[in-house]
Motif scaffolding. Structure first.
Motif, PDB file in Angstrom:
ATOM      1  N   ASP A 157      -4.993   7.923   3.936  1.00 12.94           N
ATOM      2  CA  ASP A 157      -6.110   6.758   4.097  1.00 12.94           C
ATOM      3  C   ASP A 157      -6.943   6.337   3.051  1.00 12.94           C
ATOM      4  OD1 ASP A 157      -5.280   7.337   6.709  1.00 12.94           O
ATOM      5  OD2 ASP A 157      -6.932   8.741   7.277  1.00 12.94           O
ATOM      6  N   ASN A 164      -4.831   3.830   1.109  1.00 13.91           N
ATOM      7  CA  ASN A 164      -5.000   2.597   2.242  1.00 13.91           C
ATOM      8  C   ASN A 164      -6.081   1.837   2.163  1.00 13.91           C
ATOM      9  OD1 ASN A 164      -2.379   2.136   3.432  1.00 13.91           O
ATOM     10  ND2 ASN A 164      -2.711   4.116   5.000  1.00 13.91           N
ATOM     11  N   ALA A 206      -6.102  -1.598   0.154  1.00 11.69           N
ATOM     12  CA  ALA A 206      -6.373  -2.937   1.050  1.00 11.69           C
ATOM     13  C   ALA A 206      -7.612  -3.671   0.483  1.00 11.69           C
ATOM     14  CB  ALA A 206      -6.701  -2.439   2.427  1.00 11.69           C
ATOM     15  N   HIS A 245      -0.611  -1.448   6.350  1.00 10.50           N
ATOM     16  CA  HIS A 245      -2.154  -1.815   6.642  1.00 10.50           C
ATOM     17  C   HIS A 245      -2.503  -2.452   5.329  1.00 10.50           C
ATOM     18  CE1 HIS A 245      -6.351  -1.556   6.895  1.00 10.50           C
ATOM     19  NE2 HIS A 245      -6.669  -0.715   5.879  1.00 10.50           N
TER      20      HIS A 245
END
Length: 220
Positions: free
Chosen positions: A79, A82, A86, A122
Motif C-alpha cells: 500500500d 502504491n 501513484a 493502481h
C-alpha cells in the motif's frame, strides 16, 4: 536466431515492459525506495533497489520483510509503494519519444499487444498523460502471476491472454532477468536502452535478439 524485423513486424504479437522500456521512470522508483529505506532507518541499498524492480510489489515486500527483518505487514508495504508511486506517476510520467507511434503502428497492422509489468494497476491508472489500458489489448501486472520476471510467468500469461503461441511473440524489455526468462520461454527478445545507470547494456546486447536505443523512427 536472426534479428527480428520491427516494422513490418516479423512477430505475431508484441509484449512490452513499461518502466524503463516505454517510460523513463527509474528515478521515480529510486525516490520511492529512498523514502522506504529512510523511514525505517535503513541505508539506501542499491542492490536491493535493482532486485525490487524484478520482483514486483508483493514479492518485493515479502523479500524486504525477510531481508531486513521488518515488522511491517506485506500488505502495508505494498500500500505504501502504491501510494508513493501513484503520487509521482500522476503528473510526471510520459512515454518515451516515438513509443506511442510505434505501438499504434503495430496495432494498425493487426498485431495484438500486451503490457507485462511488475508495476501495479493502481499506479498505472494514476497516470494522466499515458493511457496504457487504451494502448494495449491486455495488461498483465506482477501481482497476477506467481513469480517475478526472473521467471517467464508474466510473459507466458501475456501470450496466453493474447491467444498467441510464445514462439510467435516478441518481448521488449530493459532488464536482463526479464530478457533471459522470455528467451527461455521461446520468445523473440528486443532489449531497449534506458537511462537507468545500472542497466547492464553489454550483457543485454548479448542476451537479446536485437538491441535498440529507443523508439524514435521505428514507426516510419
Amino acid at each position: 536466431m536472426a534479428a527480428p524485423s520491427l516494422l513490418p513486424p516479423s512477430f505475431s504479437a508484441g509484449i512490452f515492459d513499461f518502466d524503463g522500456t516505454l517510460a523513463e521512470t527509474w528515478h521515480l522508483w529510486r525516490r520511492v525506495d529512498e523514502i522506504f529505506f529512510s523511514t525505517r532507518g535503513l541505508p539506501f541499498d542499491e542492490d536491493a533497489s535493482a532486485t525490487l524492480a524484478t520482483l514486483g510489489f508483493s514479492a518485493g515486500a515479502r523479500w524486504c520483510v525477510e531481508r531486513y527483518r521488518l515488522r511491517d505487514e506485506v500488505s502495508d508495504i505494498v500500500d505504501e509503494w502504491n501510494r508513493l508511486g501513484a503520487a509521482l506517476y500522476e503528473e510526471e510520467v510520459r512515454l518515451r519519444p516515438g513509443a506511442e507511434a510505434y505501438l499504434r503502428a503495430l496495432r494498425a497492422r493487426g498485431v495484438p499487444l500486451a503490457l507485462a509489468t511488475t508495476n501495479d494497476p493502481h499506479v498505472l491508472g494514476a497516470m494522466r498523460h499515458v493511457d496504457v489500458f487504451g494502448l494495449f489489448d491486455e495488461v498483465v501486472c506482477g501481482r497476477e502471476v506467481a513469480r517475478g520476471k526472473d521467471h517467464p510467468d508474466i510473459y507466458l500469461e501475456a501470450s496466453r491472454r493474447l491467444g498467441t503461441a510464445p514462439g510467435a511473440c516478441c518481448v521488449f524489455e530493459d532488464i536482463l532477468p526479464g530478457t533471459l526468462s522470455a528467451a527461455r520461454a521461446g520468445m523473440t527478445t528486443v532489449a531497449v536502452r534506458c537511462e537507468d545507470p545500472r542497466q547492464p547494456a553489454r550483457e543485454l546486447r548479448r542476451a537479446a535478439d536485437l538491441w535498440i536505443d529507443g523508439w524514435e523512427g521505428l514507426a516510419g
